[in-house]
Structures are given as structure tokens and as C-alpha cells.
Design a protein around this motif. Structure first.
Motif, mmCIF file in Angstrom:
data_model
loop_
_atom_site.group_PDB
_atom_site.id
_atom_site.type_symbol
_atom_site.label_atom_id
_atom_site.label_comp_id
_atom_site.label_asym_id
_atom_site.label_seq_id
_atom_site.Cartn_x
_atom_site.Cartn_y
_atom_site.Cartn_z
ATOM 1 N N GLY A 1 0.815 -0.908 -0.230
ATOM 2 C CA GLY A 1 0.135 0.077 0.400
ATOM 3 C C GLY A 1 0.743 1.288 0.023
ATOM 4 O O GLY A 1 2.124 0.984 -0.144
ATOM 5 N N ARG A 2 0.037 2.986 -0.012
ATOM 6 C CA ARG A 2 1.153 3.675 0.184
ATOM 7 C C ARG A 2 1.391 3.910 1.486
ATOM 8 O O ARG A 2 1.854 5.014 1.427
ATOM 9 N N ARG A 3 0.524 3.562 2.511
ATOM 10 C CA ARG A 3 1.299 3.880 3.906
ATOM 11 C C ARG A 3 1.014 3.017 4.712
ATOM 12 O O ARG A 3 0.828 1.891 4.487
ATOM 13 N N ARG A 4 1.443 3.072 5.610
ATOM 14 C CA ARG A 4 2.127 2.119 7.114
ATOM 15 C C ARG A 4 1.103 1.869 7.547
ATOM 16 O O ARG A 4 0.747 3.098 8.487
ATOM 17 N N PRO A 5 0.877 0.842 7.966
ATOM 18 C CA PRO A 5 -0.544 0.996 8.922
ATOM 19 C C PRO A 5 -0.205 0.541 9.985
ATOM 20 O O PRO A 5 1.020 -0.114 10.700
ATOM 21 N N HIS A 6 -0.881 1.070 10.980
ATOM 22 C CA HIS A 6 0.092 1.300 12.743
ATOM 23 C C HIS A 6 -0.757 0.153 12.334
ATOM 24 O O HIS A 6 -2.022 -0.348 14.072
ATOM 25 N N CYS A 7 0.601 -1.061 13.256
ATOM 26 C CA CYS A 7 0.214 -2.055 13.357
ATOM 27 C C CYS A 7 1.136 -2.412 14.417
ATOM 28 O O CYS A 7 2.295 -1.518 14.447
ATOM 29 N N ASN A 8 1.543 -3.690 15.617
ATOM 30 C CA ASN A 8 2.472 -3.982 16.065
ATOM 31 C C ASN A 8 3.499 -5.002 15.755
ATOM 32 O O ASN A 8 4.356 -5.778 15.943
#
Length: 851
Positions: free
Chosen positions: A146-153
Motif C-alpha cells: 500500500g501507499r501508507r504503513r498501517p499502524h500495527c504492532n
């Protein structure tokens, strides 16, 4: 995203690669082989994320179940994502708990590809993704791009060796990748086109494809009728279509700035909006990257920034004015000056010049901005200060606009008298330095030297930059007079001053002159090593010395050409030509000349003369006096005419040109072409021999050889030996000609003068054919300098030892301690296997380390 297609041996729709897809096994194979169960790839639009994952998809092991879910970057809630996942996996249930339970019970290796994950921040969706990662079976491998980095652990996954986060920078295309798309072109054209495509697109995947469609030279010649502006359309849809109007405007503003940071954004867009917009743009993957590897400064991806800057922008002046105010408050005066010029605030630009110095002229785009300031506000400069007049004059001299430089120098009279005697003395010294350089570049050697000497007397110690400019002028005067020893002595003096002041610009300029000294002494390999080191010193993150690097590239091209390395020469000439044209450097002339010589080496005289015509057109378009370029252009033309068997034309031109360099009003050769007059003279001797008009040509050439030997100009001496062999050959004394040729070939090998032998081959192939099959067979000797046995500093110490300096004198000359000199001496003795200073000098000369 990639297109989709049904496949008979796999369930569902599978990704389809483009017909022009370039396989990237070096990227896909490590991804496929990785045992990490989560592969994460975040990059801006058009970076080739989907294509790379599709390539991995098609390489999956046969026992794996594959599921490809094209999310198209859409914004969705958790229920919608669960439904899409259930459909892709073929599950009848769509609630989250059932979906997670199914993924936790997987017994078959399964690869799940989430292509183009949600593009806008979505905390709830990211939390669902995090739960999915925590609850799924080890047999589930999740591929997420994707274009952004998801906020995950992600840190937990990374610590457990379950995360493979792919570096987006690795997606950038190289010229080798692009050449795979150009297999239909001949190799030389494919190489040139690939370089142009990479230069325009920065290697960005979508940019490469669009450039191939409409922007590169080959594509323009072969383009089908259609609508241009594909890249702008792409940006409008893929970038601006996903941004709010406020963010889109902020992005456009930032694209017009060479660099920016959070504090500048706060100043431009207000404390609230400015603090929010930059993190949002970064999170959305809007082609923002670190500027010159800086931890604080950012930039818009340069190819896209250039595209946006080329478009009309009615609001531009006000934004540049704001940026100028901020940079001025930060005392970043070069940037304040540049932004003032962009805003059309010429008074602010002139005011900023008071904080710049001569070094700044060759930094960034300052040279062309100073020229623009002169062209638009020439009269206003007289209302500034001597400093601003001096900087603009320096830029005009750099560009070869001598008439305008003279008018600018005369404006210094407006500042007379100064209130204090010391200030008056400094103003006169400044005038003498600038006037001296104008005369020097116009070929008026004696008055120029007098100005340099008088200026040095009047300069205060703190005016070290003007002193160095005087010493550079005197160095070049000594070089033009053939006094290499004095030139080197003055050059070393100036270099010590420049290094003591930490001036990389002046150090680079001085080493360019030093390289000319080494070249004339028959050590082009040492000159090239020297310039390579200088280039490494200047070409570092956070520094922009492109104008100076352009000159270094041009000089390295000439050195490579001299040594017979045509491929390296072509690369250097092209790089130097591009930098010189961009910075309005008059020395772009030598890029065209170098490319002309390379074409002539291949027998392509049509291309060679076209390069000469291009050079003349550029010189005339930029109002550069013909004294700068006419002589060397005609000398090169005569060289080609002799190779083509047209001595009548060459004789007429040579006779006319040499009148310019003889008699009471004789001019000196341009500083960058020390060998111009001797070459014109020996070419005239050759034409006279060809035409049967020569009077004692051998004696004239032997006298020229003797003069070159007295001046220790071994490169020129080698050329003259080969010309003498040619003249003897034409007189039908074949045995003597072969003996002279053999001696000349030995000198070619010793002094790295392969190009001189090649030119002889082009004029008289029968003469050379009997002695050697091709000039490339003359292998240069392996010297200790090439094996880097002695460092550059050790070579400097050894050269001073050879001149009879004591250790204490060497320490004072090089600004190092006596202990350091003794350490260098011990290392020199050890490396050369000697015990005394005289033995070290003798052995170094014998092995080619020094002359």
C-alpha cells in the motif's frame, strides 16, 4: 494495481502482468524465499508494488493456496474488509470472529495478498489488521502492499522474525532495467535512451513507463499522434484525487521548494495547518523523501517537483516571499537569495548578497540566479555594495559574458571614495582582482598579471578569498607561459590558504589547475586520481557543488580521452556537459569538443562536425566572445580535416588563426587549452608538408620538441614526436620514420598519450600499421601511483623533498607538524625500500610515481 485474469488451475482471479513487464528476480526471489509470514511493502503510487507482488504470486510453490484481494486503496469499515476477505477465501461467513477463527485453524500453507491497502488513515481498519496478524495460523503468509504503513504492532513481528519489510528504494529502476525495455534499439542508442529515461524519471516505475511513452528522445521521434501530458494526468488522478484541496495546495507549494522541514511548513501554512499537513502528506505516501540523506530536511521527489515547477503558478510569488522571510530569519542566506529571486523580490535578493561570498557563486544554482539578477535588475546593482557587484561580476566571468562583466566592474567606481583609507585600499584591490581576471580570460596576459600582483599588495589578511583568486590567476598565467614549476609552487601556496579556511570550492578550483600541471607533465593517470578524490570530497549529501563538479567531469573526460578510455570519457563529457549547460558555464565548450573527438575516433565525422556546430551555436546564443572558443574550435576542425585528407582547407584556417596569437597584439590561449598554440603550429607544419610547401619542417618540429622538453611538457612532447615521425614518413625516409615512431610509441606508453597515437593512425594508418596493430595495444606501465602505494599527502611531501626542502620547511609549507612530516618520510622510505631522501626521489621517478 495490476489487471486481473481467470486461471484454470487456480481458484478466483489472478493478477496479470503487463506485456512489457520487466522481470525483477533479484527482488522477487528473496521475498518468495523468506520464511517471514508477513511481507510488507509501502511505497508511493506507481512504484511497481503490485507488479512485484504479482511476480511473487506466480512463483508460489504448487502446494500453496493463493488468494489475491485487490483493495484498490478504497476506504472501508471493518465489516466491509471482513466481507472482502471472506469472499476471497471462499468462506460462507463474513463476521470478524468467524473469519479469525478460520484463519487460526488453517492446515494448508496459504498466501493471502492484500493489494493496495486503504490509502487514508483508518485506525479501526488497522486494528482489525493487527488482530488478524495476531490470531492467524503460522501457515498463513500475509502479503500486504500500500501507499501508507498501517499502524500495527510491527515491532513485535519484527522481533519474532515474522516480518519482512521490503525497502521501497529497491523498487527504483536502473538503466539496466530500462534497457530491457529497449531491446528493439541498437546498443548505443539504447544506452543513451536509458540514461535519459532514468534522468527524467528518477527510476520511478510509472515515470519510466510514461517517459518511454512521450518524453525521451527516441520516443519523441517515434511517437504516435496522441495527447501529451500523461504524467500530469497520472498525478491528477493518483495523487491530487486522493488529497483534500488544502493538502493538494500544500503539496504544490512544497514541490516548488528545494527543501523544507516541519518548522518551515508551520511558517508557510500556519501553526495549526502547518503542523498537521506534513505528517499527513508523509503518511499518505505523497512522494516526500529525505533531502540529501538529512534527518531534518525533506524534498518532493525531484522528477515530480520539476514537472510541477514547469506548470504556470499564479500564487507562486507570495509563497516564495514567505519562504524567503523564513530562510532570512534562519540566516540561511543562499536559500533566502534563491527564494527572493523566485518571488521577484529583487531588492531582497540584492540585500541577501551582502551575506554571501565568492564561494557561493559556484554552489547550488547561484551562478544562474546571479546572471538572472543582472539581466533583470542590472542598474539596481549599483545601489547595492561592492560585494554584490563583485559576486555578479564573478558569475558573468564564469559564464563568459565579458562585455557585461566589464560594465559591471566599472560600477565599482560609484563607491569611491570610501570613508576610511583601509576601505578605499580594499575596494581598489577588489577592482584589480576582477579587472585582472577579465583581462586574463580575454587573453591579455601581461596587464592581467600586473593587476594580480598589485592587488595582492593592497589586500588585508582577512580578504583571503581575493588573495586565492589572485594566486589562481597567477597559476594559470604561469601555465600558459609553460612555466610548470612556478605554476605548481603558486598553486600549492594557494591550496594551503584555501585548506586553512576550509574552503572546498577553492580547493576544487586549485586542484583542477594542479591536474592540468600533472597532465602536462605526462601523468594524466595521477591527475585523474586527484580529481576523483576531489569529486568524492565535493559530492556528498547536503552539498551542492554541481557547477564545480561539472568542470571536474569535463577535465576528467579530457584525461580519459588522452589515455584512450573512450567509454569513460563519454560518460564524463556527458555529465560535465549537462552540469555546465544547467549552470551557464562557458566551459561546456570542452564537452562538445570531447564528444566530437570521440565521434572522429570512430570515423563518424558527420557527428563530429555536428558537435562542433552545436558548440558554436551555444557560444553565440550565450553571447560569449569568440576569443573564448574560436581558436580551439578551428584547431579541432583542422585536426579532423587532416584526418579526412583535406589539407588545403586546414592550411587556410590555420594561417588565419595563428595571426591572432602572434605579433605585438598577440593574445594568450584560453586558460583551459594550454596546448592550443603549439597544436596550431604543428598542424600548420603538417598541412604545409601535405601541400608540398614546407620549409625545413623537421628542424621546426625539433625546435618545438626541445621547447616542450625545457618546459617539462611531456604530453605535448609526445605528440610532437609522433608528428615528426609522420613528417619523416612523408619525406619517404621509411627507416628513420619507423625508428622515430618506435620512440614515439614508447613515449605514448610512458606518458599515457594513447589519443595522440590514435590521431596519427587516423591521418597515416600505413605508418602505424607496420609497428602496431592498434593504439589500444600500447599498454600503459603499471605505476605505484595506480596501486596507491603512496598516499596523496605522501606524494606532496616527496615532491617537496625533491625540491630540496628541509623537514621544517615542509611542515610550514603544508601546515602540518614536524612530527607528521617525519612520519610521512619514514613511510615513504619503507614503501619505496630506501633509506635516504635522495634515494626515495630517484626511485620514485624511476617507478613513475613522480616526474
Amino acid at each position: 494495481m495490476t489487471a486481473m485474469t481467470p486461471c484454470p488451475d487456480r481458484p478466483g482471479l489472478l493478477p496479470r502482468l503487463s506485456s512489457t513487464h520487466v522481470p525483477r528476480k533479484s527482488l522477487s526471489e528473496p521475498l518468495v524465499a523468506s520464511e517471514a509470514r508477513v511481507k510488507l511493502l509501502c511505497a508511493p503510487a506507481g512504484s511497481g508494488k503490485s507488479a512485484l507482488f504479482a511476480e511473487c504470486f506466480l512463483q508460489a510453490p504448487a502446494e500453496c493456496r493463493l488468494h489475491w484481494l485487490p483493495l484498490a486503496g478504497a476506504t472501508m469499515d471493518t465489516a466491509q474488509l471482513c466481507e472482502c476477505l471472506a469472499q476471497a477465501l471462499g468462506l460462507p461467513v463474513t463476521d470478524e470472529s468467524s473469519l479469525l477463527a478460520h484463519l487460526a485453524r488453517l492446515q494448508t500453507p496459504t498466501w493471502l495478498f492484500l493489494d493496495d491497502y486503504c490509502r487514508v488513515p483508518n485506525p479501526e481498519l488497522d486494528q482489525l489488521l493487527d488482530r488478524l496478524l495476531n490470531a492467524s495460523s503460522p501457515l498463513l503468509h500475509l502479503w500486504l502492499n500500500g501507499r501508507r504503513r498501517p499502524h500495527c504492532n510491527w515491532p513485535r513481528l519484527l522481533l519474532d522474525d515474522e516480518l519482512y519489510e521490503f525497502d521501497a528504494q529497491a523498487l527504483v529502476f536502473t538503466d539496466i532495467d530500462v534497457r530491457q525495455l529497449l531491446s528493439h534499439l541498437p546498443d548505443p542508442l539504447a544506452a543513451r535512451t536509458a540514461r535519459e529515461v532514468i534522468q527524467r524519471s528518477g527510476g520511478w516505475c510509472a515515470g519510466v513507463r510514461i517517459t518511454l511513452l512521450e518524453r525521451c528522445e527516441w520516443a519523441r521521434r517515434h511517437a504516435a499522434p496522441g495527447r501529451a501530458g500523461t504524467l500530469l494526468d497520472y498525478l491528477e488522478y493518483e495523487l491530487f484525487g486522493t488529497l483534500t484541496p488544502e493538502l493538494a495546495q500544500a503539496w504544490r507549494v512544497l514541490a516548488h521548494l528545494p527543501r523544507f522541514n516541519a518548522r518551515l511548513c508551520a511558517h508557510l501554512f500556519g501553526d495549526t495547518v502547518g503542523a498537521e499537513c506534513l505528517p499527513l502528506l508523509l503518511d499518505l505516501g505523497c512522494f516526500i523523501e529525505p533531502w540529501e540523506q538529512s534527518s531534518d530536511w525533506l524534498q518532493i521527489f525531484p522528477p515530480l517537483a520539476r514537472l510541477v515547477r514547469d506548470e504556470p503558478w499564479a500564487q507562486g510569488r507570495s509563497w516564495h516571499r514567505r519562504a524567503c522571510q523564513w530562510f532570512a530569519a534562519e540566516q540561511d542566506w543562499p536559500m533566502a537569495f534563491a527564494q527572493a529571486m523566485q518571488a521577484g523580490e529583487f531588492e531582497a535578493a540584492v540585500s541577501s548578497l551582502q551575506h554571501l561570498n565568492f564561494e557561493h557563486v559556484l554552489q547550488g544554482s547561484n551562478a544562474q540566479l546571479l546572471l538572472a539578477l543582472h539581466d533583470q535588475q542590472g542598474e539596481a546593482l549599483s545601489l547595492g555594495t561592492p560585494q554584490s557587484v563583485g559576486l555578479v561580476t564573478t558569475a558573468l566571468l564564469f559564464a563568459g559574458r565579458f562585455d557585461q562583466a566589464q560594465a559591471c566592474i566599472e560600477q565599482l567606481a560609484r563607491f569611491v571614495p570610501q570613508p576610511l583609507a583601509c576601505q578605499q585600499r580594499q575596494l581598489i584591490a577588489r577592482w584589480q582582482v576582477l579587472r585582472g581576471w577579465l583581462l586574463h580570460l580575454r587573453g591579455d596576459g601581461l596587464p592581467a598579471r600586473e593587476h594580480f600582483l598589485q592587488a595582492q599588495i593592497g589586500l588585508d589578511p582577512q580578504a583571503w578569498a581575493l588573495k586565492v583568486l589572485c594566486l589562481i590567476g597567477q597559476t594559470q598565467q604561469a601555465l600558459l607561459a609553460g612555466d610548470l614549476t612556478s605554476a605548481q609552487w603558486i598553486n600549492r601556496q594557494a591550496l594551503c590558504v584555501a585548506r586553512a579556511q576550509g574552503s572546498l570550492v577553492f580547493e576544487g578550483l586549485l586542484e583542477l589547475d594542479h591536474a592540468q600541471i600533472l597532465e602536462q607533465r605526462g601523468a594524466p593517470h595521477r591527475a585523474d586520481h586527484l580529481l576523483d578524490a576531489v569529486q568524492a570530497l565535493l559530492d556528498k549529501p547536503g552539498q551542492d557543488f554541481s557547477a564545480l563538479l561539472g568542470r571536474i567531469a569535463l577535465r576528467r573526460g579530457r584525461l580519459a580521452l588522452r589515455m584512450g578510455f573512450d567509454e569513460q570519457a563519454a560518460e564524463h563529457f556527458q555529465a560535465g556537459l549537462e552540469a555546465g549547460l544547467r549552470n551557464h558555464d562557458k566551459q561546456v565548450l570542452y564537452g562538445f569538443l570531447g564528444k566530437a573527438c570521440l565521434a572522429a575516433n570512430q570515423g563518424d565525422y558527420g557527428e563530429a562536425f555536428m558537435q562542433l556546430r552545436d558548440a558554436e551555436r551555444i557560444m553565440q546564443q550565450r553571447h560569449i566572445p569568440d576569443t573564448v572558443y574560436r581558436g580551439v574550435l578551428l584547431q579541432t576542425s583542422c585536426q579532423f580535416w587532416l584526418q579526412q585528407g583535406r589539407p588545403e582547407l586546414a592550411h587556410e584556417v590555420l594561417t588565419r588563426v595563428l595571426r591572432h596569437f602572434s605579433g605585438p597584439q598577440a593574445k594568450q590561449a584560453p586558460p583551459a587549452t594550454l596546448e592550443l598554440i603549439p597544436r596550431l603550429e604543428y598542424l600548420l607544419v603538417l598541412t604545409e608538408v601535405y601541400l608540398g610547401r614546407a620549409q625545413d619542417p623537421q628542424a621546426r618540429l625539433r625546435e618545438m620538441i626541445a621547447q616542450a622538453q625545457r618546459c617539462e611538457m611531456h604530453a605535448l612532447e609526445t605528440e610532437l614526436h609522433l608528428v615528426l615521425a609522420e613528417v619523416v614518413w612523408l619525406s619517404a625516409d621509411r627507416p628513420q620514420a619507423r625508428a622515430l615512431l618506435q620512440e614515439g610509441i614508447e613515449r605514448v606508453a610512458c606518458w599515457r598519450a594513447q589519443q595522440a597515437l590514435r590521431e596519427l593512425c587516423l591521418r597515416q594508418p600505413d605508418l602505424v600499421r607496420g609497428a602496431i596493430q592498434s593504439p589500444e595495444q600500447v599498454a600503459p606501465p603499471i605505476t605505484m601511483a595506480e596501486e596507491t602505494v603512496l598516499s596523496q599527502r605522501e606524494l606532496e611531501v616527496l615532491e617537496l623533498i625533491a625540491q630540496g626542502y628541509s623537514n621544517q620547511q615542509i611542515a610550514e609549507q603544508l601546515f602540518i607538524s614536524l612530527h607528521t612530516v617525519k612520519t610521512h618520510s619514514r613511510r615513504i622510505h619503507s614503501k619505496l625500500g630506501v633509506q635516504r631522501r635522495t634515494q626515495a626521489v630517484a626511485k620514485a621517478k624511476l617507478m613513475g610515481v613522480m616526474n
